[in-house]
Each structure stands twice: as C-alpha cells, then as structure tokens.
Design an enzyme around this catalytic site. Structure first.
Site, short mmCIF file in Angstrom:
data_model
loop_
_atom_site.label_atom_id
_atom_site.label_comp_id
_atom_site.label_asym_id
_atom_site.label_seq_id
_atom_site.Cartn_x
_atom_site.Cartn_y
_atom_site.Cartn_z
N ASP A 154 0.83 -1.20 0.00
CA ASP A 154 0.00 0.00 0.00
C ASP A 154 0.87 1.25 0.00
O ASP A 154 0.36 2.37 -0.08
CB ASP A 154 -1.00 0.00 1.15
CG ASP A 154 -0.37 -0.08 2.53
OD1 ASP A 154 0.87 -0.13 2.62
OD2 ASP A 154 -1.13 -0.08 3.53
N SER A 155 2.18 1.05 0.02
CA SER A 155 3.14 2.14 -0.23
C SER A 155 2.89 2.80 -1.58
O SER A 155 3.36 3.92 -1.82
CB SER A 155 4.58 1.61 -0.17
OG SER A 155 4.72 0.45 -0.97
N ASP B 54 -0.82 -6.13 0.30
CA ASP B 54 -1.26 -5.45 1.52
C ASP B 54 -2.77 -5.30 1.57
O ASP B 54 -3.39 -4.89 0.58
CB ASP B 54 -0.65 -4.05 1.61
CG ASP B 54 0.72 -4.04 2.25
OD1 ASP B 54 1.03 -4.97 3.02
OD2 ASP B 54 1.48 -3.09 2.00
N LYS C 221 -1.03 -9.33 3.59
CA LYS C 221 -0.31 -8.77 4.75
C LYS C 221 -1.22 -7.78 5.45
O LYS C 221 -1.88 -6.97 4.80
CB LYS C 221 0.99 -8.10 4.33
CG LYS C 221 1.77 -7.49 5.51
CD LYS C 221 3.20 -7.11 5.12
CE LYS C 221 3.28 -5.85 4.28
NZ LYS C 221 2.86 -4.64 5.05
N GLU D 188 -1.53 -5.23 9.24
CA GLU D 188 -0.75 -4.57 10.28
C GLU D 188 -1.46 -4.65 11.63
O GLU D 188 -2.64 -4.31 11.73
CB GLU D 188 -0.53 -3.09 9.93
CG GLU D 188 0.23 -2.87 8.64
CD GLU D 188 0.42 -1.40 8.32
OE1 GLU D 188 0.93 -1.11 7.21
OE2 GLU D 188 0.06 -0.53 9.14
N GLU E 291 9.11 -3.94 11.12
CA GLU E 291 9.57 -2.67 10.56
C GLU E 291 10.03 -1.73 11.66
O GLU E 291 9.30 -1.49 12.63
CB GLU E 291 8.46 -2.01 9.75
CG GLU E 291 8.88 -0.66 9.15
CD GLU E 291 7.90 -0.09 8.14
OE1 GLU E 291 8.16 1.01 7.63
OE2 GLU E 291 6.88 -0.75 7.86
#
Length: 264
Positions: free
Chosen positions: A45-46, A84, A112, A114, A181
């Site tokens: 999602d960067s 993501d 993925k 978070e 991270e």
C-alpha cells in the site's frame, strides 16, 4: 526460477538461507524483479505514496490494491506475491475475509495486515479458509497518526516484550510470515530465533530471515531524504536489472543491511 511457495520460504529459514523481498506495482517491474530471482514481491500500500503522491498509505483502497495486484501477477515469473490489505479493510474478521478474497482473486498468494494480538482471531479465520497471512509488527504505517509519526518501536523493555509475545501469538494463530519494521536489531534477532515461521525485516537489522525494501527507495527514485534503513543500489550498478541483482546478492550474503542501516 521455479515457483516460490510458502514451503520454499520455510525451507530456506530452516536451512539458514536468506531471501529477498521487493515491492512492485506493475507488470513491467514485476517481470524484472521476479526474473532476477527475488523470492517475494510485495504489492504494497506504499503505492499510495510512491505512485499516487499521498503523504501516507491511508487513502489506498481495496479496489486499487486489487488492480495493482492483477498487474503484478501478469508480469510475475515465479515469485510469491504478497499483497497489503489497506487501511480499515480488515477491522473485523468478516471484512478481512472479503478484502482478502478480492486480493487473492486478483493474483495474490498471501495477504499482509498490520497489527498485534488483536488480529489473532482474524488471522485464524483467514488461515483456516486457505488464505496465507503475513502479520506486520513494529512501525505500522497505517497507524502512523496514533504512533505520533514514523518512530522506531520496541525500544523499551515493556514494548519489546509485547512485540515478542504478539509475534508468537500470531504465529500460533496461523500467520505464515511475520514482518518487522523499524525495531531494534537485537529485538528483531530475538523474535526471529523465537519463531518457526520466516521473519522479514525492514529497518530491523541483519538477523531476520529476509529483507524488504520499497523498489523506488532502493533505486534512488524517491524524492527527499531517505530513511536510515534504505540503501541506493543504483549507485553501484549500471542498470535497473543490475541494481536489483545486487540487492538480492547483498541480502543473501548478509552485506545488506549493514550496521548503519539498523537501530539500537
């Protein structure tokens, strides 16, 4: 390169062989990155920042992630594709199921997300239904507003213990990979040794099982000041292909990340 699977990555961890991860968002770079031998492509999602020009990942939608995952899948030459789940697309297990289904149907091999212990039920539900999960701990960009900025996590004893406990809990819930991270290198090493599943690091020292960078960062394309954990591989390469190959080589032989790329 033969097709990379979770079994491949698990076997590499057991053998002490490191693997490389890079982001890609389109078919062209997916082809380059996978052809060079990168084991995992992250459709991150960067893209909200490096492609769309936003100042965070928060505006990215499931539909946008699915679009870019489809593009990456078309160019892929055997890498495992991780995608993501974007901000607020997995706030309940049921929502996570719907969002994950969209990304898997677009071509992802795993998703993925978070967060820590609160995600254990979600991870269990996804894993039980055949959706492999990577759990992202430490600096979690989707919660940057709550964290008070892009700050190293796990520096004090209590938060370090919590991160280790969360990692073990998520593994036990069914997570197939953990990503760390911006955490102290010694903590990342401790977590890596404590887990049976592979651990990917970014700004987490050299003792994790794998490394990931945003492709634009490692090619020196991102404007402004680079984070401490980034290395510009184009500085010692005469082509994008050579830079990608150098990145893979340095991840595998332990040259990258060096001590200066980590945190205490």
């Amino acid at each position: 390169m033969s097709k990379i699977t979770l079994h491949t990555l698990s076997s590499m961890k057991k053998a002490g062989e490191k693997f490389a991860v890079l982001t890609a968002y389109d078919a062209c770079f997916s082809h380059l990155i996978s052809s060079a031998g990168t084991e995992v492509i992250l459709v991150g999602d960067s893209l909200g920042m490096v492609l769309q020009g936003n100042d965070s990942t928060l505006p990215v939608t499931v539909e946008e992630m699915a679009y870019h995952t489809q593009s990456v899948a078309r160019g892929n030459q055997g890498s495992l594709i991780m995608a993501d789940l974007p901000f607020m697309s997995y706030s309940t297990p049921e929502q996570a199921m719907d969002s994950s289904a969209a990304l898997m149907q677009a071509g992802a091999n795993m998703v993925k997300l978070e967060g820590g212990a609160w995600l254990s039920d979600t991870v269990s539900m996804l894993a039980e239904r055949g959706i492999p999960v990577c759990a992202h701990l430490g600096l979690t960009p989707q919660t940057v507003n709550k964290l008070g900025g892009y700050r190293v996590q796990g520096r004090d004893t209590e938060s370090a213990k919590q991160m280790l406990n969360d990692a073990v809990l998520l593994q036990d819930a069914g997570a197939s990979i953990i990503l760390l991270e911006c955490v102290p290198s010694l903590l990342a090493e401790e977590i890596t040794l404590a887990l049976d599943i592979p651990v990917i690091g970014i700004g987490a020292g050299s003792d994790t099982d794998a490394q990931v960078l945003v492709m634009h960062d490692m090619l020196g394309l991102t404007p402004g000041r680079s984070p401490k954990f980034v290395k510009n591989f184009m500085q010692n390469a005469d082509s994008i292909e050579a830079a990608i190959s150098l990145y893979i080589k340095e991840v595998k032989d332990g040259t990258f990340p060096a001590q200066e790329h980590g945190f205490e």
